[in-house]
Design a protein around this motif. Sequence first.
Motif, PDB file in Angstrom:
ATOM      1  N   VAL A 125      59.725  48.990  58.378  1.00  0.00           N
ATOM      2  CA  VAL A 125      60.872  49.388  57.553  1.00  0.00           C
ATOM      3  C   VAL A 125      60.582  50.705  56.837  1.00  0.00           C
ATOM      4  O   VAL A 125      61.439  51.596  56.769  1.00  0.00           O
ATOM      5  N   LYS A 126      59.369  50.849  56.321  1.00  0.00           N
ATOM      6  CA  LYS A 126      58.978  52.112  55.675  1.00  0.00           C
ATOM      7  C   LYS A 126      58.954  53.242  56.697  1.00  0.00           C
ATOM      8  O   LYS A 126      59.343  54.377  56.391  1.00  0.00           O
ATOM      9  N   PHE A 127      58.494  52.927  57.911  1.00  0.00           N
ATOM     10  CA  PHE A 127      58.459  53.917  58.986  1.00  0.00           C
ATOM     11  C   PHE A 127      59.867  54.390  59.321  1.00  0.00           C
ATOM     12  O   PHE A 127      60.113  55.584  59.529  1.00  0.00           O
ATOM     13  N   TRP A 128      60.810  53.465  59.383  1.00  0.00           N
ATOM     14  CA  TRP A 128      62.207  53.819  59.623  1.00  0.00           C
ATOM     15  C   TRP A 128      62.697  54.823  58.577  1.00  0.00           C
ATOM     16  O   TRP A 128      63.358  55.813  58.908  1.00  0.00           O
ATOM     17  N   ASP A 129      62.384  54.546  57.318  1.00  0.00           N
ATOM     18  CA  ASP A 129      62.829  55.427  56.230  1.00  0.00           C
ATOM     19  C   ASP A 129      62.192  56.804  56.346  1.00  0.00           C
ATOM     20  O   ASP A 129      62.840  57.826  56.045  1.00  0.00           O
ATOM     21  N   GLU A 130      60.944  56.860  56.777  1.00  0.00           N
ATOM     22  CA  GLU A 130      60.268  58.146  56.979  1.00  0.00           C
ATOM     23  C   GLU A 130      60.984  58.953  58.061  1.00  0.00           C
ATOM     24  O   GLU A 130      61.200  60.161  57.909  1.00  0.00           O
ATOM     25  N   ILE A 131      61.338  58.276  59.137  1.00  0.00           N
ATOM     26  CA  ILE A 131      62.046  58.947  60.236  1.00  0.00           C
ATOM     27  C   ILE A 131      63.430  59.392  59.776  1.00  0.00           C
ATOM     28  O   ILE A 131      63.868  60.512  60.057  1.00  0.00           O
ATOM     29  N   ALA A 132      64.131  58.534  59.040  1.00  0.00           N
ATOM     30  CA  ALA A 132      65.485  58.855  58.574  1.00  0.00           C
ATOM     31  C   ALA A 132      65.488  60.078  57.670  1.00  0.00           C
ATOM     32  O   ALA A 132      66.462  60.851  57.645  1.00  0.00           O
ATOM     33  N   ALA A 133      64.403  60.285  56.922  1.00  0.00           N
ATOM     34  CA  ALA A 133      64.330  61.414  55.990  1.00  0.00           C
ATOM     35  C   ALA A 133      64.152  62.748  56.708  1.00  0.00           C
ATOM     36  O   ALA A 133      64.304  63.819  56.095  1.00  0.00           O
ATOM     37  N   GLU A 134      63.873  62.713  58.006  1.00  0.00           N
ATOM     38  CA  GLU A 134      63.578  63.947  58.743  1.00  0.00           C
ATOM     39  C   GLU A 134      64.822  64.745  59.117  1.00  0.00           C
ATOM     40  O   GLU A 134      64.768  65.951  59.282  1.00  0.00           O
TER      41      GLU A 134
END
Length: 344
Positions: free
Chosen positions: A307-316
């Motif tokens: 879930v944290k990884f998803w948020d990292e990707i979304a912030a890109e």
Amino acid sequence: MTTRRKFLKTAGVGVAAAPLAAPALAQNTITWRLQTYAGPSLAAHVIDPAIAMFNQIAGDRMQIELFYSDQIVPTGELFRAMQKGTIDAVQSDDDSMASPTELTVFGGYFPFASRYSLDVPVLFNQWGLNEIWDEEYAKVGVKHISAGAWDPCHFATKDPINSLEDLKGKRVFTFPTAGRFLSQFGVVPVSLPWEDIEVAVQTGELDGVAWSGITEDYTVGWADVTNYFLTNNISGAWAGHFFANMDRWNELPEDLQTLFRACCDQSHYYRQWWYWGGEANLRVNGTKMQLTTIPDEEWATVEQAAVKFWDEIAAESELKAKVVDIFKRYNAEMQKAGRPYRYG
């Protein structure tokens, strides 16, 4: 086993050198070259039947010459070769073929984006991913034809994995995005040509693979060189696609476009049941690998990290955020739907 690669190396005039040398065909026959990410043993299931069907139905109007992993270009160069027209069509995920689009990170196994193989076609056909993929690839001169599900992503290793601690230091062949995610748990992602993996495990260059489910492990020979299969997966289904050079696609008559789409859909359907049935059968009846499991409470930390990884990707980027939002809303709805869509 005689492979296309061996044929190309030994034949006086190889197929790659003269792809149009087919005397039985009419001179005006449309010919395409399609390269898949898969090696011969896997391609026998994931694409051979679909191309054979297309060629039989299309007859003298069109024929597709199929090439396996790395035969014309390395898998990592598939996109560029298709874009330039060196190859007319490709079967791959975005990640493996090094797509220059922002969608590349979602190709193959995006951690925990899907739990079951049916999630992939639903996400593309009912939740808007098809439209996003179509638009982004059109910008770079490539036709996105269709998406489908393959198998889940599991570890197959020489040594047993019973805890997250056991993952540390393991040199594993996996997809770029999966490797980026798994590295936080001490996994060392290794990139090698697909056909070299079995030998690399035998020689100790690799400790295992996180590239497929158990059906593929048995089919391509990895079950012969690994001893353990981890039942926890980081994704319920690989998302793969058929693509074509946009100019070559637009040159096709509409009925041949329709036929090609239909054969792609048949390929997706074949994989749907072949993998689903195979995963269960080989877990129960397979004799080559012992099953291991990381306890649910410990594996939950991996799911939370996703879930944290998803948020990292979304912030890109805005586009990546749009795709991640679809994954989040879809999985929330499946969770609310309950069994059999989601458990827990």
